[in-house]
Design an enzyme around this catalytic site. Structure first.
Site, short mmCIF file in Angstrom:
data_model
loop_
_atom_site.label_atom_id
_atom_site.label_comp_id
_atom_site.label_asym_id
_atom_site.label_seq_id
_atom_site.Cartn_x
_atom_site.Cartn_y
_atom_site.Cartn_z
N CYS A 35 -3.06 -26.99 49.07
CA CYS A 35 -3.27 -27.58 49.52
C CYS A 35 -3.37 -27.85 51.09
O CYS A 35 -4.79 -27.62 50.70
CB CYS A 35 -1.27 -27.88 49.56
SG CYS A 35 -0.87 -29.44 49.97
N HIS A 59 1.88 -26.72 44.57
CA HIS A 59 3.22 -25.69 45.17
C HIS A 59 3.40 -25.33 43.98
O HIS A 59 2.82 -25.25 42.61
CB HIS A 59 3.60 -26.32 46.33
CG HIS A 59 2.98 -26.64 47.06
ND1 HIS A 59 2.51 -25.77 48.11
CD2 HIS A 59 2.83 -27.60 47.35
CE1 HIS A 59 2.32 -26.27 49.43
NE2 HIS A 59 2.26 -27.88 49.00
N1 GLN Z 1 -0.58 -31.80 55.61
C1 GLN Z 1 -1.51 -31.59 54.52
C2 GLN Z 1 -0.91 -32.86 54.53
O1 GLN Z 1 0.23 -33.69 53.78
C3 GLN Z 1 -1.10 -30.61 53.90
C4 GLN Z 1 0.27 -30.59 53.45
C5 GLN Z 1 0.81 -29.48 52.28
O2 GLN Z 1 0.21 -28.25 52.39
N2 GLN Z 1 1.72 -29.22 51.75
O3 GLN Z 1 -1.75 -33.25 53.59
#
Ligand code: GLN
Length: 242
Positions: free
Chosen positions: A94, A195
């Site tokens: 992510c 995740h």
């Molecule tokens: N801030 C990034 C997004 O929203 C990554 C979010 C995350 O790592 N879950 O795309």
């Protein structure tokens, strides 16, 4: 691998460990030990230098501000680039995935340079945040069973010509580009929006990282009944009507 010791580096747990991604480190570590490997795990905080002699580097997800801070520090540090030049394997999730690309949109709404280790560019999605269970088919070249994970991101990631999609989603959004692609990889650098933590749900991806790091085609088998039960539970959950 030097001194017959596998070095697993967890990058910036103080900034990029918001969504249980520490589980990925635990899974790689455990599966390496189950194969009798001597493992050293290095947790590198964002005020420390990235060691360049690691074998497998893991980067988790994070919120927008920690993500910008992590990108600034990783660019300044330069160690991850040198590690990849030395043949290291990198697995990112992510926010970490977006950081490995050419650029992403930061918490200030500005284009933030990434590390350019993956040929991807991330922008801010115009639609709803992508949140929920994901089910996908991993690139057949990697010879892995279906991907299960949980996504939570606003970013949308476009792949350039030298990045291959890690998977095609059957359920969920993945890269958010509407073409069903999820994540990206090149030879040794992997990125995913999953995740979960993703390696607990897909332990054979952890084994792939180990095989690449050890330069072997196969590893001794492990008892994966617990992982299978978790996978089946999450795959069934993903297929439940909303
Ligand atoms: N801030 C990034 C997004 O929203 C990554 C979010 C995350 O790592 N879950 O795309």
């Amino acid at each position: 691998m030097s001194d017959n010791q596998l070095r697993i580096v967890w990058i910036y747990p103080d900034l990029l460990s918001t969504y249980g991604d520490q589980g990925n480190v635990l899974v790689v570590e455990r599966r390496a030990r189950q194969r009798g490997l001597d493992v050293a795990r290095l947790d590198v905080r964002s005020d420390q230098a990235i060691p360049t002699s690691g074998d497998i580097y893991l980067i988790g997800g994070g919120e927008d501000r920690p993500q910008r801070l992590a990108a600034e520090r990783l660019r300044r540090d330069g160690g991850l680039h040198r590690a990849v030049e030395n043949g290291a394997i990198v697995f990112s999730v992510c926010a970490g995935y977006q950081i490995l690309g050419h650029e992403f949109i930061n918490d200030l709404g500005q284009r933030e340079p990434g590390l350019g280790l993956l040929d991807v560019v991330s922008v801010r999605g115009e639609g709803d945040r992508c949140v929920g269970d994901v089910l996908g088919d991993i690139d057949p070249r990697l010879g892995l069973p279906p991907l299960t994970g949980f996504e939570n991101h606003q970013g949308v990631t476009h792949l350039g010509p030298t990045a291959r999609p890690l998977a095609q989603v059957r359920l969920g959004n993945g890269n958010g580009t509407g073409d069903g692609t999820e994540g990206a990889y090149n030879d040794t650098v992997f990125g995913t929006y999953m995740h979960g933590p993703v390696l607990a749900r897909n332990p054979l991806i952890a084994d792939l990282l180990l095989k690449l790091a050890l330069d072997v085609n196969a590893l001794p088998p492990t008892d994966d009944r617990w992982y299978e039960a978790l996978r089946n539970e999450r795959i069934a959950a993903a297929q439940q009507p909303a």
